[in-house]
Scaffold this motif. Sequence first.
Motif, mmCIF file in Angstrom:
data_model
loop_
_atom_site.group_PDB
_atom_site.id
_atom_site.type_symbol
_atom_site.label_atom_id
_atom_site.label_comp_id
_atom_site.label_asym_id
_atom_site.label_seq_id
_atom_site.Cartn_x
_atom_site.Cartn_y
_atom_site.Cartn_z
ATOM 1 N N GLY A 231 15.628 34.071 -9.052
ATOM 2 C CA GLY A 231 15.845 33.164 -10.164
ATOM 3 C C GLY A 231 14.597 32.861 -10.967
ATOM 4 N N PHE A 232 13.475 33.406 -10.580
ATOM 5 C CA PHE A 232 12.233 33.201 -11.322
ATOM 6 C C PHE A 232 12.078 34.295 -12.368
ATOM 7 N N PRO A 233 11.342 34.022 -13.447
ATOM 8 C CA PRO A 233 10.548 32.830 -13.714
ATOM 9 C C PRO A 233 11.419 31.614 -14.050
ATOM 10 N N VAL A 234 10.838 30.426 -13.811
ATOM 11 C CA VAL A 234 11.492 29.174 -14.181
ATOM 12 C C VAL A 234 10.522 28.341 -15.003
ATOM 13 N N LEU B 70 6.625 29.093 -14.253
ATOM 14 C CA LEU B 70 6.175 29.728 -13.009
ATOM 15 C C LEU B 70 6.856 31.078 -12.896
ATOM 16 N N ASP B 71 6.052 32.133 -12.861
ATOM 17 C CA ASP B 71 6.596 33.483 -12.827
ATOM 18 C C ASP B 71 7.242 33.828 -11.489
ATOM 19 N N THR C 89 -8.607 17.217 -13.805
ATOM 20 C CA THR C 89 -8.548 18.246 -12.766
ATOM 21 C C THR C 89 -7.529 19.315 -13.125
ATOM 22 N N ALA C 90 -6.403 18.892 -13.675
ATOM 23 C CA ALA C 90 -5.370 19.841 -14.079
ATOM 24 C C ALA C 90 -5.919 20.817 -15.117
ATOM 25 N N THR C 91 -6.705 20.300 -16.057
ATOM 26 C CA THR C 91 -7.286 21.162 -17.092
ATOM 27 C C THR C 91 -8.239 22.185 -16.483
ATOM 28 N N GLN C 92 -9.031 21.737 -15.511
ATOM 29 C CA GLN C 92 -9.968 22.658 -14.850
ATOM 30 C C GLN C 92 -9.224 23.731 -14.060
ATOM 31 N N LEU C 93 -8.130 23.349 -13.419
ATOM 32 C CA LEU C 93 -7.345 24.328 -12.666
ATOM 33 C C LEU C 93 -6.664 25.318 -13.615
ATOM 34 N N ASP C 94 -6.263 24.827 -14.780
ATOM 35 C CA ASP C 94 -5.706 25.724 -15.790
ATOM 36 C C ASP C 94 -6.694 26.830 -16.134
ATOM 37 N N GLU C 95 -7.961 26.455 -16.261
ATOM 38 C CA GLU C 95 -8.998 27.425 -16.618
ATOM 39 C C GLU C 95 -9.183 28.481 -15.533
ATOM 40 N N LEU C 96 -8.807 28.135 -14.289
ATOM 41 C CA LEU C 96 -8.885 29.096 -13.185
ATOM 42 C C LEU C 96 -7.562 29.840 -13.009
ATOM 43 N N HIS C 97 -6.614 29.592 -13.917
ATOM 44 C CA HIS C 97 -5.294 30.241 -13.892
ATOM 45 C C HIS C 97 -4.518 29.892 -12.624
ATOM 46 N N ILE C 98 -4.703 28.654 -12.163
ATOM 47 C CA ILE C 98 -3.932 28.141 -11.034
ATOM 48 C C ILE C 98 -2.835 27.230 -11.595
ATOM 49 N N PRO C 99 -1.563 27.547 -11.372
ATOM 50 C CA PRO C 99 -0.485 26.708 -11.904
ATOM 51 C C PRO C 99 -0.562 25.277 -11.376
ATOM 52 N N VAL C 100 -0.299 24.335 -12.257
ATOM 53 C CA VAL C 100 -0.394 22.919 -11.916
ATOM 54 C C VAL C 100 0.845 22.184 -12.410
ATOM 55 N N LEU C 101 1.330 21.254 -11.585
ATOM 56 C CA LEU C 101 2.343 20.302 -12.015
ATOM 57 C C LEU C 101 1.741 18.913 -11.923
ATOM 58 N N LEU C 102 1.709 18.223 -13.049
ATOM 59 C CA LEU C 102 1.149 16.878 -13.125
ATOM 60 C C LEU C 102 2.311 15.896 -13.204
ATOM 61 N N LEU C 103 2.503 15.126 -12.126
ATOM 62 C CA LEU C 103 3.673 14.261 -12.035
ATOM 63 C C LEU C 103 3.279 12.793 -12.168
ATOM 64 N N PRO C 104 3.875 12.080 -13.116
ATOM 65 C CA PRO C 104 3.564 10.660 -13.273
ATOM 66 C C PRO C 104 4.215 9.826 -12.173
ATOM 67 N N ALA C 105 3.702 8.630 -11.977
ATOM 68 C CA ALA C 105 4.358 7.695 -11.061
ATOM 69 C C ALA C 105 5.728 7.352 -11.625
ATOM 70 N N LEU D 246 10.810 19.529 -8.594
ATOM 71 C CA LEU D 246 10.073 20.234 -7.545
ATOM 72 C C LEU D 246 10.964 21.218 -6.803
ATOM 73 N N GLY D 247 12.236 20.923 -6.727
ATOM 74 C CA GLY D 247 13.150 21.905 -6.145
ATOM 75 C C GLY D 247 13.189 23.170 -6.987
ATOM 76 N N SER D 248 13.339 23.005 -8.291
ATOM 77 C CA SER D 248 13.387 24.164 -9.187
ATOM 78 C C SER D 248 12.075 24.933 -9.178
ATOM 79 N N ALA D 249 10.948 24.210 -9.177
ATOM 80 C CA ALA D 249 9.636 24.852 -9.271
ATOM 81 C C ALA D 249 9.266 25.619 -8.016
ATOM 82 N N THR D 250 9.902 25.301 -6.901
ATOM 83 C CA THR D 250 9.533 25.941 -5.627
ATOM 84 C C THR D 250 10.578 26.922 -5.122
ATOM 85 N N GLY D 251 11.625 27.148 -5.902
ATOM 86 C CA GLY D 251 12.670 28.059 -5.469
ATOM 87 C C GLY D 251 13.760 27.399 -4.666
#
Length: 317
Positions: A37-40, A51-52, A123-139, A153-158
């Motif tokens: 079912g990916f990418p989603v 997420l590919d 931190t999310a921006t820095q991880l983006d620069e390393l091409h590491i996927p990030v999910l930033l979740l608000p309270a 998170l269910g959809s993002a993790t399969g």
Amino acid sequence: MRVPRRLLAVPLLTVLAVSGCASGAPEETEAAAPSAGFPVTVTDARGEVTLDEAPQRIVSLSPSGTEILFAVGAGDQVVAADEYSDYPAEAPTTDLSGFTPSVEAISDHDPDLVVLARDAEDTATQLDELHIPVLLLPAAEDLDDTYDQMRLLGSATGHADEGAAAAEEVQGAIDEIVSDTRDQLGEADTSYYHELDAGLYSVTSDTFVGQVYSLFGLRNIADEAADTAGGYPQLSAEFVVEQDPDLIFLSYPGGDAAVADLADRPAFDTIAAVENGDVVALDPDTASRWGPRVVDFTQDVADALLAAEGRGDEDAA
């Protein structure tokens, strides 16, 4: 009823892929690959994230996020969690900080997805620069946000089906607790004070915590504060005594000792909640995290209301 604790132990749904060869003989049966079912594409606090492939090495720097990941069946994919992600027991807690995240320390775990709290945007921006996927979740601001994050998170993790099922089960459990409690108590003008720490910081009804109390029709004394401070006012002892709440909930470590300390404060022995023994020490984690254990928090509030009603009936008799 504390139904959802089991949500954190096992996936809600198990999906098996069974295929047969041309002769009809069954091939090896195995769990379906989460990448089906990916990418989603999901939407976090910053916008759309695609997420590919299903992540296999997740780093979670949010205790609520960690609990949700396990609740939706992605626990086996979590390889590291922050220092406060202490639930469930099998969570891979480390010394990673969710408050001051280290990109280098995160990268050492070779993640293919990082779950961060909303205030870690740098931190999310820095991880983006390393091409590491990030999910930033608000309270979460309300219970709907909890359900939405379970689905996200269910959809993002399969585990889209498991995420939807977890959200539905938590929502159903909360609705049942509230309905049963209100049926027993009827409409009552009951006031409460929720204390975040001994410095008398509290929450208003506009917060996630306050909205759980609102489900029961309770009246929050913090709503009457002159300065509600964005939902987290610091009240004075005089204000609390004057408001005379029927129930007091303590949302910090200390248990019975914290209850005793509150009763020893000047003039607090005149408050109805203290006089009647209706001061409740909550589990500070379940009363502050917006994951599946919000059901436990809801049940604790219901238990306190029913216990207070029972004591009132005994006194009347």
